[in-house]
Design an enzyme around this catalytic site. Structure first.
Site, PDB file in Angstrom:
ATOM      1  N   GLY A  39      25.081  43.647  37.323  1.00 51.47           N
ATOM      2  CA  GLY A  39      26.208  44.113  36.523  1.00 51.47           C
ATOM      3  C   GLY A  39      25.809  44.581  35.148  1.00 51.47           C
ATOM      4  O   GLY A  39      24.646  44.870  34.881  1.00 51.47           O
ATOM      5  N   ASP A 145      14.382  34.123  38.630  1.00 50.21           N
ATOM      6  CA  ASP A 145      13.977  35.415  38.068  1.00 50.21           C
ATOM      7  C   ASP A 145      13.532  35.267  36.609  1.00 50.21           C
ATOM      8  O   ASP A 145      14.090  35.889  35.715  1.00 50.21           O
ATOM      9  CB  ASP A 145      15.151  36.386  38.189  1.00 50.21           C
ATOM     10  CG  ASP A 145      14.721  37.841  38.034  1.00 50.21           C
ATOM     11  OD1 ASP A 145      13.504  38.106  38.071  1.00 50.21           O
ATOM     12  OD2 ASP A 145      15.602  38.695  37.866  1.00 50.21           O
TER      13      ASP A 145
HETATM   14  N1  LIG Z   1      24.664  35.799  26.781  1.00 53.21           N
HETATM   15  C1  LIG Z   1      23.994  36.881  26.379  1.00 53.21           C
HETATM   16  N2  LIG Z   1      23.769  37.074  25.064  1.00 53.21           N
HETATM   17  C2  LIG Z   1      23.090  38.168  24.649  1.00 53.21           C
HETATM   18  N3  LIG Z   1      22.609  39.136  25.463  1.00 53.21           N
HETATM   19  C3  LIG Z   1      22.814  39.006  26.778  1.00 53.21           C
HETATM   20  C4  LIG Z   1      23.507  37.872  27.308  1.00 53.21           C
HETATM   21  N4  LIG Z   1      23.547  38.002  28.653  1.00 53.21           N
HETATM   22  C5  LIG Z   1      22.913  39.148  28.944  1.00 53.21           C
HETATM   23  N5  LIG Z   1      22.463  39.771  27.844  1.00 53.21           N
HETATM   24  C6  LIG Z   1      21.735  41.063  27.760  1.00 53.21           C
HETATM   25  O1  LIG Z   1      22.139  41.880  28.837  1.00 53.21           O
HETATM   26  C7  LIG Z   1      21.002  42.221  29.652  1.00 53.21           C
HETATM   27  C8  LIG Z   1      21.433  42.298  31.119  1.00 53.21           C
HETATM   28  O2  LIG Z   1      22.027  41.073  31.491  1.00 53.21           O
HETATM   29  P1  LIG Z   1      21.648  40.336  32.815  1.00 53.21           P
HETATM   30  O3  LIG Z   1      20.158  40.186  32.833  1.00 53.21           O
HETATM   31  O4  LIG Z   1      22.481  39.108  32.908  1.00 53.21           O
HETATM   32  O5  LIG Z   1      22.118  41.371  33.904  1.00 53.21           O
HETATM   33  P2  LIG Z   1      21.660  41.409  35.384  1.00 53.21           P
HETATM   34  O6  LIG Z   1      22.458  42.447  36.048  1.00 53.21           O
HETATM   35  O7  LIG Z   1      21.747  40.037  35.992  1.00 53.21           O
HETATM   36  O8  LIG Z   1      20.154  41.829  35.216  1.00 53.21           O
HETATM   37  P3  LIG Z   1      18.913  41.558  36.128  1.00 53.21           P
HETATM   38  O9  LIG Z   1      18.812  42.730  37.032  1.00 53.21           O
HETATM   39  O10 LIG Z   1      17.777  41.449  35.156  1.00 53.21           O
HETATM   40  O11 LIG Z   1      19.177  40.285  36.850  1.00 53.21           O
HETATM   41  C9  LIG Z   1      19.985  41.151  29.346  1.00 53.21           C
HETATM   42  O12 LIG Z   1      18.667  41.588  29.561  1.00 53.21           O
HETATM   43  C10 LIG Z   1      20.245  40.893  27.872  1.00 53.21           C
HETATM   44  O13 LIG Z   1      19.614  41.848  27.080  1.00 53.21           O
END
Ligand SMILES: Nc1ncnc2c1ncn2[C@@H]1O[C@H](COP(=O)(O)OP(=O)(O)OP(=O)(O)O)[C@@H](O)[C@H]1O
Length: 330
Positions: A39, A145
């Site tokens: 997301g 991860d």
């Molecule tokens: N609680 C938070 N506070 C600050 N920045 C955040 C937070 N959660 C996420 N982010 C930022 O948003 C980015 C993407 O979030 P996240 O990694 O949760 O997404 P994802 O879709 O699960 O990504 P991935 O494919 O890496 O699993 C993170 O790399 C970080 O830079």
């Protein structure tokens, strides 16, 4: 699932107002924080200040991340992930978007932090990470991860925090989400079973990644030999070499074991006048911490001065007594 962060799932501009369908809370998008396989994350302004808002078109991934965050919130001590704020849906242009809001963790990701503050921070931050991992493992989870993008350094005082619990898996199951460079399956053909050694392998690769910010691919089948060579080619990794190799080989049973090994290696390799963060203060090794050592020394000094005082008083009293007897006899 291998992590592939190429597509941007949503694209809402700053100023967009998100109104929760169930709780009626209003969040205004300030900026995009990032996106990945699960997301999109935005920095938003809510009624109580800044929050991070994660939205996804998959209710399953939102629910599973929310469950992990709820489970983490029950663990005592420093929070293991961002604090969960609220879970809701947003109905926009006839589409339902699932989201949750959480604590906004402000700081630099691990690689950027070490690049800007210097590699001497590596040991302290990795030791902190291993403490948190130990607690995560004790709760029956494996982070899965682990990579520098999912580790944010807040402060000062500097503290490493894990974000993105999307890969967090119950021990014993298959790892839900991974990134090749940090995956023991990719490098060694090792299993992707969720167990503490899986995370510790990734910590070893994070240490390698700090010395190789561009990362590298496996040559041929990829094996320990290639990784050993990579470690040996970087001076900055020399003090971590035994710890990294043991982590990659799966020789540490717990994150605590790896932490002690890392800190022992650092305190032996550290020269008396080197600058950088106080590694010993963070150590849980059996060696006595510096602050405690100086307290013991002070106590010893105090004891010996008490002894001298006593001897002196005894001598003076004895002398006076001898003079008194002498006077009586005269
Ligand atoms: N609680 C938070 N506070 C600050 N920045 C955040 C937070 N959660 C996420 N982010 C930022 O948003 C980015 C993407 O979030 P996240 O990694 O949760 O997404 P994802 O879709 O699960 O990504 P991935 O494919 O890496 O699993 C993170 O790399 C970080 O830079």
């Amino acid at each position: 699932m291998m992590n592939n962060t190429s597509k941007k799932p949503f694209n809402f501009p700053a100023g967009t107002v998100i109104r929760g369908k169930w709780y009626k809370q209003i969040y205004t998008i300030v900026k995009e924080l990032g996106y990945g396989a699960n997301g999109m994350v935005y920095l938003v302004q809510g009624a109580s200040g800044y929050l991070a808002l994660k939205m996804s078109d998959s209710n399953v991934s939102i629910t599973s991340e929310v469950n992990v965050l709820k489970s983490f919130s029950k663990v005592q001590g420093t929070p293991l992930g961002p604090k969960l704020h609220q879970v809701d849906d947003w109905e926009t242009r006839g589409v339902i978007i699932h989201f949750y809001t959480m604590e906004y963790i402000q700081g630099m990701n691990l690689l950027s932090f070490v690049q800007s503050k210097g590699p001497s921070w590596t040991g302290v931050l990795i030791a902190q990470l291993l403490s948190d991992l130990e607690r995560i493992h004790q709760e029956g989870w494996v982070f899965g991860d682990l990579k520098p993008e999912n580790l944010i350094v807040t402060g000062p005082p500097y503290r490493i925090r894990c974000i993105d619990v999307g890969g967090t898996t119950i021990q014993g199951r298959a790892i839900k989400e991974f990134t090749e460079f940090f995956d023991r399956g990719y490098w060694l053909g090792g299993s992707r079973k969720a167990e503490p050694t899986y995370d510790l392998f990734s910590v070893g690769m994070i240490l390698i990644n700090i010395a190789y910010p561009q990362r590298f691919n496996k040559t041929g089948t990829g094996n320990m030999q290639q990784l050993r060579k990579a470690i040996a080619s970087k001076d900055q990794l020399s003090k971590f070499q035994p710890t990294i190799e043991k982590a990659l080989e799966g020789s540490f049973r717990t994150a605590g074991e790896m932490r002690i090994h890392l800190l022992n290696g650092l305190s032996h390799g550290r020269s008396a006048h080197s600058a950088g963060p106080a590694v010993k203060a963070a150590s849980s090794s059996p060696r006595q911490p510096a602050s405690q050592r100086s307290r013991v020394q002070k106590q010893q000094r105090k004891k010996s001065s008490h002894f001298l005082e006593t001897v002196l008083v005894v001598m003076i009293v004895s002398l006076l007594y001898v003079l008194y007897i002498y006077g009586e006899l005269m």
